[in-house]
Motif scaffolding. Structure first.
Motif, short mmCIF file in Angstrom:
data_model
loop_
_atom_site.label_atom_id
_atom_site.label_comp_id
_atom_site.label_asym_id
_atom_site.label_seq_id
_atom_site.Cartn_x
_atom_site.Cartn_y
_atom_site.Cartn_z
N ALA A 440 0.88 -1.19 -0.06
CA ALA A 440 0.02 -0.05 0.15
C ALA A 440 0.83 1.15 0.10
O ALA A 440 1.81 1.37 0.96
N GLY A 441 0.39 2.07 -1.01
CA GLY A 441 1.16 3.48 -0.91
C GLY A 441 2.63 3.34 -1.84
O GLY A 441 2.92 4.19 -1.70
N HIS A 442 2.76 2.15 -2.29
CA HIS A 442 4.17 1.98 -3.42
C HIS A 442 3.52 1.94 -4.72
O HIS A 442 2.59 0.99 -4.98
N PHE A 443 4.20 2.76 -5.61
CA PHE A 443 3.79 2.66 -7.01
C PHE A 443 5.06 2.58 -7.71
O PHE A 443 6.29 2.52 -7.27
N SER A 467 -2.40 7.89 -10.42
CA SER A 467 -2.64 6.82 -9.30
C SER A 467 -2.37 7.40 -7.99
O SER A 467 -3.19 7.33 -6.95
N ILE A 468 -1.20 7.98 -7.84
CA ILE A 468 -0.60 8.63 -6.67
C ILE A 468 -1.53 9.41 -6.09
O ILE A 468 -1.90 9.83 -4.94
N ASP A 469 -2.15 10.45 -7.09
CA ASP A 469 -2.99 11.69 -6.71
C ASP A 469 -4.20 11.01 -6.27
O ASP A 469 -4.84 11.44 -5.10
N ASP A 470 -4.82 9.92 -6.61
CA ASP A 470 -6.04 9.13 -6.09
C ASP A 470 -5.65 8.58 -4.69
O ASP A 470 -6.80 8.88 -3.92
N TYR A 471 -4.50 8.18 -4.62
CA TYR A 471 -4.22 7.41 -3.38
C TYR A 471 -4.27 8.46 -2.22
O TYR A 471 -4.76 8.17 -1.24
N ASP A 473 -5.62 11.09 -2.37
CA ASP A 473 -7.11 11.97 -2.01
C ASP A 473 -7.84 11.09 -0.82
O ASP A 473 -8.20 11.89 0.11
N ASP A 474 -7.82 9.79 -1.07
CA ASP A 474 -8.71 9.00 -0.28
C ASP A 474 -8.19 7.72 0.25
O ASP A 474 -8.79 6.75 0.77
N GLY A 475 -6.97 7.40 -0.19
CA GLY A 475 -6.36 6.11 0.25
C GLY A 475 -6.59 4.72 -0.76
O GLY A 475 -6.23 3.79 -0.38
N THR A 476 -7.12 5.18 -1.86
CA THR A 476 -7.63 3.95 -2.82
C THR A 476 -7.19 4.59 -4.10
O THR A 476 -7.17 5.87 -4.32
N VAL A 477 -7.31 3.64 -5.02
CA VAL A 477 -7.01 3.77 -6.62
C VAL A 477 -8.02 3.16 -7.17
O VAL A 477 -7.91 1.93 -7.52
N ASN A 478 -9.27 3.74 -7.57
CA ASN A 478 -10.24 2.82 -8.27
C ASN A 478 -10.71 3.54 -9.49
O ASN A 478 -11.56 3.46 -10.24
#
Length: 651
Positions: A440-443, A467-471, A473-478
């Motif tokens: 989690a949190g690694h790209f 994807s990092i920007d989404d993560y 924002d709310d901790g998820t990448v959907n």
């Protein structure tokens, strides 16, 4: 009457059309017998194949339209800067990519079906060099208070830093080498990538602010992953692939004068290696192998020296002093025919012109060694390919003398200290959003996912930044990625830029009631459909007969001959002049987007298609249709050169 050979050789489009493609059927039938069609024209934006073929997804059609001054910038903005902004929406290195990208965009260009591809690289180089000359800068987004660690300062890492700063996130770049740039700096020779221009394009990203750089810092050795996690909200792995692959022959690892192309070029690009062997043999066929042999021809060897040619390659603390060299004999071997080598065609031709011997359709079978265990030659044999694997042909063996053998057949990751992140191939796994699975949190982005082109690394970095920007924002990448995952032209954004955004529609306040069927009210973008996120337009959707022969504007090159190559380290490519860059941009057929030719207006028998008022027009909104006049004859779609008009209304 037969067509003259002169016309056939200068008007290449003569040979590109099938018999009958230049003949129209009966327009009477279209107008009078098909006027009961329920279909009327709509304007459909599709992605052109150049952009669809570009791994970084640049809006190539868009910036070519700007360069030829068909698409106009906002008031007070020069077209050169506007083209730079459009180009760098996807890729912050136009000057570099315009020089070294092998240009899959040009392979995909629909103009190949007329006479010759558009010189996309040459125009991009003009955009990039002009931007540097004019001092154009990047702008960062409003600060979010978030901070991202980027491990690796190569093309993927720097492109991610750029995209993340645009989104307002601060970044820290951890780079194990002495400078930023990755393979652009330490893998590609300076006569292909001028170091001053590379430095300027890197600095432009650093100048966005909130970009901290830690050089000579290897994660997993000088600093732990846990320490980085504590100080950052997300981590992007962009460490590249710096381990070259050796030849699959016995005794490779035990033979001291057998080295990899990665190590060889790194020693040269760090400025340590100023001479090479007397007889250099490189095994490869891709761009890296061309760089190796071209560097070897430029370096030459020192006569009468006892110094081992591999010494500086293998010892990064060693360095040549002031020396005088003479030309080396340099040979490149390839499994594939010279026409099918993966290296760019013009790079292969340049290497031959510079005096490199290329032996194609051969494979290495043995390292010939002396009593001390040093290589004195490489035994090769003619080969055939069976299920993608080479097989030697008996009786075709020969030995090429060599005092240094270079393997340029691929590269992999160096995951020492990072074993928890390595997969079975010593790379890092990625999902479709470029997240590291189960971390989690690694790209991750770039060659460490899969070694490929520089522009591929840049494209992956852009997706990873989203994807990092989404993560963050709310901790998820959907986010659902589009089928055609590129940087698309957006008509709504263009209308907003021009001050032409549609009005808000509220049936309770407009006084007009429910106007869902109108094409007169300015409450929506009428008769327009954006399919660019799902479809790439093919050449059979275009009216190719519209396009006359227009010779490509070739960049001039200063390629030394075999007698001139020794010590020839200045740049080979010469940038197009403004006039020729604009002329080359005019060759773009604007596939999938209106380029304002007026064919539909001129040929409409009912005067149903009309130009939008100049005060209301912009790119993609040049013409519209009066559906009270349209009879569905299809002529506008037939004569649309770009395939922008489709008979779709009513379905």
């Amino acid at each position: 009457m037969a067509t003259s050979s002169d016309e056939m050789n200068t008007k290449l489009s003569y040979r590109r059309f099938e018999e009958g493609d230049d003949q129209w059927g009966s327009w009477t039938d279209k107008i009078f017998n098909e006027d009961n069609s329920h279909k009327c024209p709509t304007y459909v934006n599709k992605t052109p194949p150049c952009q669809g073929s570009c791994p970084s997804g640049e809006d190539i059609r868009g910036w070519l339209a700007i360069v030829r001054e068909q698409e106009k910038p906002s008031e007070g903005v020069e077209w050169q800067e506007y083209a730079f902004r459009r180009s760098t929406d996807a890729n912050p290195f136009p000057s570099m990519m315009g020089r070294v990208c092998p240009a899959p965009c040009q392979d995909g260009c629909n103009r190949n079906e007329v006479e010759d591809f558009v010189g996309i690289n040459s125009v991009e180089m003009y955009i990039g060099d002009t931007a540097l000359a004019n001092g154009y800068k990047f702008e960062a987004g409003a600060s979010t208070g978030k901070k991202v660690a980027i491990i690796g300062g190569g093309p993927a890492g720097m492109a991610a830093a750029y995209q993340l700063r645009r989104k307002g996130h601060a970044v820290t770049i951890f780079e194990s080498l002495s400078d930023l740039g990755g393979m652009m700096r330490f893998g590609i020779p300076n006569y292909r990538i001028p170091r001053d221009k590379l430095g300027s394009e890197v600095q432009r990203i650093l100048d966005m602010g909130d970009v901290e750089v830690k050089l000579n810092t290897r994660v997993g050795k000088d600093i732990s992953v846990e320490e980085i996690e504590k100080g950052h909200d997300a981590i992007l792995w962009a460490i590249g692939c710096w381990t070259g692959r050796g030849l699959f022959v016995d005794n490779w690892d035990e033979t001291p004068n057998c080295v990899t192309g990665v190590d060889y070029l790194k020693a040269f690009n760090e400025g340590r290696m100023k001479a090479t062997g007397t007889k250099v043999v490189c095994v490869g066929g891709g761009d890296t192998s061309i760089d190796v042999v071209s560097v070897a021809r430029r370096l030459g060897h020192v006569e009468g020296t006892d110094e081992l040619p591999e010494a500086i390659v293998l010892d990064d603390a060693a360095e040549h002093g002031s020396i005088t060299t003479v030309p080396s004999d340099v040979t490149l071997t390839s499994l594939f025919p010279i026409d099918n080598m993966t290296a760019a065609e013009h790079e292969v031709k340049d290497a031959l012109h510079e005096g490199v011997t290329i032996l194609d359709e051969v494979m290495p079978v043995e390292i010939v060694r002396d009593a001390a265990g040093r290589a004195t030659g490489l035994k090769i044999a003619k080969c055939t390919m069976e299920d993608g694997r080479p097989s030697p042909v008996d009786g075709t063996e020969q030995v090429i003398e060599a005092d240094i053998i270079v393997s340029a057949i691929g590269q992999g990751g160096d995951m020492a200290g990072l074993e928890d992140y390595a997969n079975d191939h010593n790379l890092i796994d990625a999902d479709k959003h470029y997240q590291v699975p189960n971390k989690a949190g690694h790209f991750v982005a770039g060659d460490i996912v899969r070694p490929h082109l520089l522009t591929t690394a840049i494209g992956q970095a852009s997706i990873a930044a989203d994807s990092i920007d989404d993560y963050l924002d709310d901790g998820t990448v959907n986010t659902r990625r589009p089928k055609v995952d590129v940087h698309h032209f957006d008509l709504e954004d263009k209308l907003e830029e021009a001050g032409l955004s549609p009005d808000d529609f509220d049936p309770n306040t407009t006084g007009e009631g429910d106007m869902r069927g109108t094409f007169l009210g300015n409450w929506a973008i009428h008769n327009y459909e954006d399919r660019s996120y799902a479809e790439i337009i093919k050449n059979d959707e275009l009216f190719l007969g519209h396009f006359e022969f227009h010779e490509r504007n070739h960049r001039k090159e200063e390629v030394p001959s075999s007698d001139e190559v020794l010590g020839h380290f200045h740049e080979r490519l010469i940038c197009l002049e403004e006039e020729r860059a604009q002329d080359e941009a005019k060759r773009c057929m604007s596939c999938g987007m209106c380029f304002e030719c007026d064919n539909c207006v001129i040929y409409c028998p009912q005067d149903a298609v009309y130009r939008v008022k100049k005060t209301e027009a912009t790119t993609g909104r040049y013409v519209a249709t009066d559906y009270s006049r349209c009879i569905g004859c299809h002529i506008c779609a037939d004569v649309c050169p770009t395939g922008y008009i489709k008979m779709g209304m009513g379905e």
